[in-house]
Design a protein around this motif. Sequence first.
Motif, PDB file in Angstrom:
ATOM      1  N   VAL A 121     -38.275  94.701  73.848  1.00 14.06           N
ATOM      2  CA  VAL A 121     -37.249  95.740  73.723  1.00 14.06           C
ATOM      3  C   VAL A 121     -37.100  96.489  75.039  1.00 14.06           C
ATOM      4  O   VAL A 121     -35.979  96.755  75.500  1.00 14.06           O
ATOM      5  N   MET A 122     -38.197  96.837  75.673  1.00 10.79           N
ATOM      6  CA  MET A 122     -38.139  97.561  76.941  1.00 10.79           C
ATOM      7  C   MET A 122     -37.437  96.728  78.020  1.00 10.79           C
ATOM      8  O   MET A 122     -36.627  97.245  78.789  1.00 10.79           O
ATOM      9  N   VAL A 123     -37.723  95.436  78.066  1.00 12.22           N
ATOM     10  CA  VAL A 123     -37.079  94.553  79.039  1.00 12.22           C
ATOM     11  C   VAL A 123     -35.590  94.456  78.748  1.00 12.22           C
ATOM     12  O   VAL A 123     -34.757  94.500  79.666  1.00 12.22           O
ATOM     13  N   ALA A 124     -35.218  94.338  77.479  1.00 11.61           N
ATOM     14  CA  ALA A 124     -33.802  94.239  77.118  1.00 11.61           C
ATOM     15  C   ALA A 124     -33.046  95.509  77.493  1.00 11.61           C
ATOM     16  O   ALA A 124     -31.914  95.442  77.992  1.00 11.61           O
ATOM     17  N   VAL A 125     -33.646  96.673  77.290  1.00 10.78           N
ATOM     18  CA  VAL A 125     -33.008  97.942  77.660  1.00 10.78           C
ATOM     19  C   VAL A 125     -32.831  98.013  79.168  1.00 10.78           C
ATOM     20  O   VAL A 125     -31.773  98.418  79.668  1.00 10.78           O
ATOM     21  N   GLN A 127     -32.634  95.454  81.317  1.00 11.12           N
ATOM     22  CA  GLN A 127     -31.654  94.463  81.756  1.00 11.12           C
ATOM     23  C   GLN A 127     -30.225  94.878  81.401  1.00 11.12           C
ATOM     24  O   GLN A 127     -29.280  94.508  82.088  1.00 11.12           O
ATOM     25  N   ALA A 128     -30.071  95.654  80.334  1.00 13.45           N
ATOM     26  CA  ALA A 128     -28.740  96.130  79.955  1.00 13.45           C
ATOM     27  C   ALA A 128     -28.251  97.220  80.897  1.00 13.45           C
ATOM     28  O   ALA A 128     -27.060  97.505  80.957  1.00 13.45           O
ATOM     29  N   GLY A 129     -29.153  97.841  81.647  1.00 13.16           N
ATOM     30  CA  GLY A 129     -28.773  98.869  82.615  1.00 13.16           C
ATOM     31  C   GLY A 129     -28.762 100.273  82.040  1.00 13.16           C
ATOM     32  O   GLY A 129     -28.187 101.177  82.643  1.00 13.16           O
ATOM     33  N   LEU A 130     -29.400 100.473  80.904  1.00 16.93           N
ATOM     34  CA  LEU A 130     -29.479 101.816  80.324  1.00 16.93           C
ATOM     35  C   LEU A 130     -30.598 102.580  81.007  1.00 16.93           C
ATOM     36  O   LEU A 130     -31.709 102.076  81.162  1.00 16.93           O
ATOM     37  N   GLN A 131     -30.302 103.823  81.407  1.00 14.30           N
ATOM     38  CA  GLN A 131     -31.253 104.609  82.186  1.00 14.30           C
ATOM     39  C   GLN A 131     -32.038 105.617  81.355  1.00 14.30           C
ATOM     40  O   GLN A 131     -33.152 105.968  81.709  1.00 14.30           O
ATOM     41  N   LYS A 132     -31.466 106.099  80.279  1.00 19.16           N
ATOM     42  CA  LYS A 132     -32.120 107.140  79.483  1.00 19.16           C
ATOM     43  C   LYS A 132     -32.857 106.487  78.327  1.00 19.16           C
ATOM     44  O   LYS A 132     -32.249 106.043  77.352  1.00 19.16           O
ATOM     45  N   LEU A 133     -34.174 106.436  78.444  1.00 20.42           N
ATOM     46  CA  LEU A 133     -35.009 105.761  77.457  1.00 20.42           C
ATOM     47  C   LEU A 133     -36.164 106.671  77.090  1.00 20.42           C
ATOM     48  O   LEU A 133     -36.778 107.291  77.951  1.00 20.42           O
ATOM     49  N   GLY A 134     -36.466 106.742  75.817  1.00 22.74           N
ATOM     50  CA  GLY A 134     -37.590 107.540  75.362  1.00 22.74           C
ATOM     51  C   GLY A 134     -38.348 106.812  74.275  1.00 22.74           C
ATOM     52  O   GLY A 134     -37.766 106.091  73.469  1.00 22.74           O
ATOM     53  N   VAL A 135     -39.666 106.979  74.272  1.00 21.71           N
ATOM     54  CA  VAL A 135     -40.505 106.403  73.227  1.00 21.71           C
ATOM     55  C   VAL A 135     -40.830 107.528  72.260  1.00 21.71           C
ATOM     56  O   VAL A 135     -41.400 108.550  72.640  1.00 21.71           O
ATOM     57  N   VAL A 136     -40.464 107.335  71.007  1.00 19.68           N
ATOM     58  CA  VAL A 136     -40.615 108.365  69.984  1.00 19.68           C
ATOM     59  C   VAL A 136     -41.773 107.992  69.060  1.00 19.68           C
ATOM     60  O   VAL A 136     -41.976 106.813  68.760  1.00 19.68           O
ATOM     61  N   GLY A 137     -42.515 108.966  68.628  1.00 21.34           N
ATOM     62  CA  GLY A 137     -43.589 108.725  67.676  1.00 21.34           C
ATOM     63  C   GLY A 137     -44.881 108.233  68.298  1.00 21.34           C
ATOM     64  O   GLY A 137     -45.673 107.552  67.655  1.00 21.34           O
ATOM     65  N   SER A 138     -45.129 108.592  69.547  1.00 18.30           N
ATOM     66  CA  SER A 138     -46.335 108.126  70.209  1.00 18.30           C
ATOM     67  C   SER A 138     -47.592 108.846  69.721  1.00 18.30           C
ATOM     68  O   SER A 138     -48.700 108.431  70.032  1.00 18.30           O
ATOM     69  N   GLU A 139     -47.420 109.905  68.917  1.00 14.57           N
ATOM     70  CA  GLU A 139     -48.592 110.619  68.410  1.00 14.57           C
ATOM     71  C   GLU A 139     -49.402 109.770  67.434  1.00 14.57           C
ATOM     72  O   GLU A 139     -50.587 110.024  67.200  1.00 14.57           O
ATOM     73  N   GLN A 140     -48.805 108.740  66.889  1.00 16.54           N
ATOM     74  CA  GLN A 140     -49.545 107.875  65.965  1.00 16.54           C
ATOM     75  C   GLN A 140     -50.599 107.026  66.680  1.00 16.54           C
ATOM     76  O   GLN A 140     -51.508 106.499  66.048  1.00 16.54           O
ATOM     77  N   PHE A 141     -50.492 106.900  67.993  1.00 21.16           N
ATOM     78  CA  PHE A 141     -51.430 106.081  68.745  1.00 21.16           C
ATOM     79  C   PHE A 141     -52.674 106.851  69.178  1.00 21.16           C
ATOM     80  O   PHE A 141     -53.598 106.276  69.742  1.00 21.16           O
ATOM     81  N   ILE A 142     -52.699 108.145  68.958  1.00 26.17           N
ATOM     82  CA  ILE A 142     -53.858 108.964  69.322  1.00 26.17           C
ATOM     83  C   ILE A 142     -54.920 108.802  68.235  1.00 26.17           C
ATOM     84  O   ILE A 142     -54.660 109.010  67.057  1.00 26.17           O
ATOM     85  N   ASP A 143     -56.112 108.422  68.666  1.00 25.64           N
ATOM     86  CA  ASP A 143     -57.223 108.283  67.720  1.00 25.64           C
ATOM     87  C   ASP A 143     -57.719 109.661  67.318  1.00 25.64           C
ATOM     88  O   ASP A 143     -57.994 110.504  68.162  1.00 25.64           O
ATOM     89  N   LYS A 144     -57.858 109.850  66.022  1.00 26.84           N
ATOM     90  CA  LYS A 144     -58.311 111.164  65.537  1.00 26.84           C
ATOM     91  C   LYS A 144     -59.754 111.120  65.124  1.00 26.84           C
ATOM     92  O   LYS A 144     -60.369 110.228  64.857  1.00 26.84           O
TER      93      LYS A 144
END
Length: 144
Positions: A121-125, A127-144
């Motif tokens: 997905v990141m490569v496709a974005v 290659q499409a030339g889109l500049q504004k990209l954000g990763v949402v929901g990264s808090e789920q990757f934090i080990d508690k």
Amino acid sequence: MSRRTKRRRALPDVEPVADINTTPLIDVMLVLLVMLIITIPIQLHSVNLNLPVSTPPLPDTPPEVLRIHIDPRSVVFFNGTAVADAAELKSRLQGAAAQAVPPEVHVRPDKAARYEAFADVMVAVNQAGLQKLGVVGSEQFIDK
């Protein structure tokens, strides 16, 4: 034997010192250092800037947001609809990039999804030339 010869024999052999006495050199160096410190002018660490007084106007319409979700089975969803393959995702992203105002892309990967799907997905974005990209929901990757 006279007294003089007895004294000479009693004294140990003393050799001349061949080392340079560095104390005067250090004293001169310290004096020069103090003079240098005193003569350096105090420099100001500020830069005068003419900043605008008013606040910039807010955009009339909020930017369009493309939501890409990757579920636990690594299936990619584009704005809520499943994408069949990478070619379809690329064509949708290229269509979005062709708009007059390119949209923002929010990618929400699931913790159980394969990293390969996220990387595709990141490569496709990119290659499409889109500049504004954000990763949402990264808090789920934090080990508690």
